[in-house]
Design an enzyme around this catalytic site. Structure first.
Site, short mmCIF file in Angstrom:
data_model
loop_
_atom_site.label_atom_id
_atom_site.label_comp_id
_atom_site.label_asym_id
_atom_site.label_seq_id
_atom_site.Cartn_x
_atom_site.Cartn_y
_atom_site.Cartn_z
N CYS A 242 0.83 -1.21 0.00
CA CYS A 242 0.00 0.00 0.00
C CYS A 242 0.86 1.26 0.00
O CYS A 242 1.74 1.40 0.85
CB CYS A 242 -0.92 0.01 1.21
SG CYS A 242 -1.93 1.49 1.27
N ARG B 99 -10.28 -5.49 -8.24
CA ARG B 99 -11.37 -4.63 -8.70
C ARG B 99 -12.45 -5.36 -9.47
O ARG B 99 -13.64 -5.09 -9.29
CB ARG B 99 -10.79 -3.46 -9.52
CG ARG B 99 -10.09 -2.45 -8.62
CD ARG B 99 -9.19 -1.51 -9.39
NE ARG B 99 -7.99 -2.20 -9.89
CZ ARG B 99 -6.95 -1.58 -10.44
NH1 ARG B 99 -6.97 -0.26 -10.58
NH2 ARG B 99 -5.90 -2.27 -10.84
C1 LIG Z 1 -10.64 0.24 -3.13
C2 LIG Z 1 -9.34 -0.51 -3.02
C3 LIG Z 1 -8.78 -0.73 -1.77
C4 LIG Z 1 -7.59 -1.46 -1.64
N1 LIG Z 1 -7.11 -1.73 -0.39
C5 LIG Z 1 -6.03 -2.55 -0.26
C6 LIG Z 1 -5.60 -3.01 1.03
O1 LIG Z 1 -6.21 -2.72 2.06
N2 LIG Z 1 -4.50 -3.79 1.08
C7 LIG Z 1 -3.81 -4.17 -0.04
O2 LIG Z 1 -2.82 -4.90 0.07
N3 LIG Z 1 -4.21 -3.77 -1.26
C8 LIG Z 1 -5.30 -2.98 -1.39
N4 LIG Z 1 -5.74 -2.65 -2.65
C9 LIG Z 1 -5.02 -3.17 -3.83
C10 LIG Z 1 -5.62 -4.49 -4.29
O3 LIG Z 1 -5.46 -5.48 -3.29
C11 LIG Z 1 -4.93 -4.98 -5.58
O4 LIG Z 1 -3.56 -5.20 -5.31
C12 LIG Z 1 -5.05 -3.98 -6.72
O5 LIG Z 1 -6.36 -3.47 -6.82
C13 LIG Z 1 -4.64 -4.62 -8.07
O6 LIG Z 1 -5.46 -5.73 -8.39
P1 LIG Z 1 -6.69 -5.60 -9.43
O7 LIG Z 1 -6.13 -5.01 -10.69
O8 LIG Z 1 -7.18 -7.01 -9.61
O9 LIG Z 1 -7.70 -4.70 -8.81
C14 LIG Z 1 -6.93 -1.93 -2.80
C15 LIG Z 1 -7.49 -1.69 -4.06
C16 LIG Z 1 -8.69 -1.01 -4.18
C17 LIG Z 1 -9.30 -0.81 -5.54
#
Ligand SMILES: Cc1cc2nc3c(=O)[nH]c(=O)nc-3n(C[C@H](O)[C@H](O)[C@H](O)COP(=O)(O)O)c2cc1C
Length: 337
Positions: free
Chosen positions: A92, A226
């Site tokens: 993060c 997402r």
């Molecule tokens: C609204 C939101 C909140 C997120 N909160 C976290 C979190 O608390 N911890 C974390 O490791 N990643 C967090 N992420 C990142 C996601 O875990 C993930 O790594 C990132 O969205 C990429 O994956 P995707 O393309 O499948 O969405 C968050 C992403 C989004 C969209």
């Protein structure tokens, strides 16, 4: 272990226990991650940040922190509460998290991460895993990544999920940091070749089962964020597509019906409809009438006295539209023939 083949990513404000309850209705196999919970919230917060429903298993608690003792204490509590896994957030990039010296900036401190995971592992039997990026700022060489993973693996971590893009710690918002840095999947594949004993899951930009299958040729698991939120019904296909489960795939309406007793319980306990309904807005994405469903929930579910009737009305509106659309289609095809 095999649950890592498909997981739903930790997402702050999104993957709360209500979302996870719905996710679990659709997939019995997927590993579900909580939102990140900081050690400060667990140890000093006023609320209970560790609540989950028994139905959610297997569920992994994602922790945010960098103090080995605090993390160990949280790990002990979490195991007692029944979590199946603990995951340390090393991905993060938000400012708030950097001030606490945790999240993605920890990639620059592999020895500290190793100390953290070791301290946690010393007090629990459940797996301690790590979620990280492929780099931060200018520190984005493959060597940097292997130094990090190597140190963490030497400390006994056996499972890592890698979000296949780096994070810029300055200048980009967390949202931009999920979009702007380029995805580099081959780098994560290479990591698996260099650390064959590590259970490695890949994350970032995965939106189809076709893509998931392609990744699984190279790594042990895929983590979806997402897409699993905006189009949650994809989860209904997970067990058949990725775990070889032969049970019939449930319908979207089945999902709503199975949510109703859970929502009724929540309402009876004084909870608001929208706590749960907000996670259901995307359930009919791409379907005829899906927009009516979305709109009706968005406009009504937040009202103080909103009850189950909001869902049944939304279903009715959607089905009316779907029927209308299919009638039109029928007329069109009759005219065409
Ligand atoms: C609204 C939101 C909140 C997120 N909160 C976290 C979190 O608390 N911890 C974390 O490791 N990643 C967090 N992420 C990142 C996601 O875990 C993930 O790594 C990132 O969205 C990429 O994956 P995707 O393309 O499948 O969405 C968050 C992403 C989004 C969209």
């Amino acid at each position: 272990m095999h649950h890592h083949r498909f997981s739903v990513a930790p997402m702050l404000d999104w993957t709360d226990r209500h979302y996870r309850y719905m996710a679990r209705i659709m997939s019995k196999q997927a590993l579900l991650y909580t939102e990140m919970v900081t050690t400060g919230a667990i140890l000093f917060g006023k609320g209970d940040y560790l609540q989950f429903n028994e139905q959610e298993h297997p569920v992994s608690l994602q922790l945010g922190g960098s103090d080995p003792q605090a993390l160990a204490e949280c790990a002990r509590i979490a195991q007692q509460r029944g979590y199946d896994e603990l995951n340390l957030n090393v991905g993060c990039p938000s400012d708030r998290v950097q001030n606490g010296r945790f999240g993605a900036c920890l990639m620059a401190e592999p020895a500290l991460v190793a100390e953290c995971t070791q301290a946690m592992q010393d007090v629990v039997d459940i797996p301690v895993t790590v979620k990280c990026r492929i780099g931060i700022d200018e520190q984005d060489s493959y060597q940097f990544l292997t130094d990090f993973i190597g140190t963490v693996a030497d400390a006994g971590v056996e499972q890592v999920t890698v979000h296949a893009r780096k994070a810029w710690l300055q200048g980009l918002s967390p949202k931009q940091n999920r979009e702007i840095p380029r995805l580099d999947y081959p780098r994560v594949y290479q990591l698996k070749r260099d650390f064959p004993h590590l259970t490695l899951a890949i994350n970032g930009g995965i939106t189809s089962f076709e893509a998931a299958h392609a990744h699984l040729e190279h790594v042990d698991g895929v983590m979806v964020g997402r897409e699993a939120y905006s189009n949650p019904y994809m989860l209904a296909q997970v067990d058949a597509q990725l775990f070889g489960d032969s049970e019939a795939v449930m319908s979207r309406i089945d999902v709503v019906e199975q949510m109703i007793p859970y929502i009724e319980q929540h309402l009876a306990a004084g909870g608001r409809l929208n706590h749960i309904a907000r996670h259901m807005i995307g359930l009919f994405q791409g379907q005829a009438g899906g927009r009516q469903w979305r709109r009706h929930l968005s406009e009504n579910a937040h009202k103080a006295d909103a009850g189950i009737e909001v869902l049944t009305q939304a279903l009715k509106l959607m089905q009316d539209t779907a029927q209308h659309v299919s009638k039109l289609q029928q007329q069109n095809s009759e005219q065409g023939s």
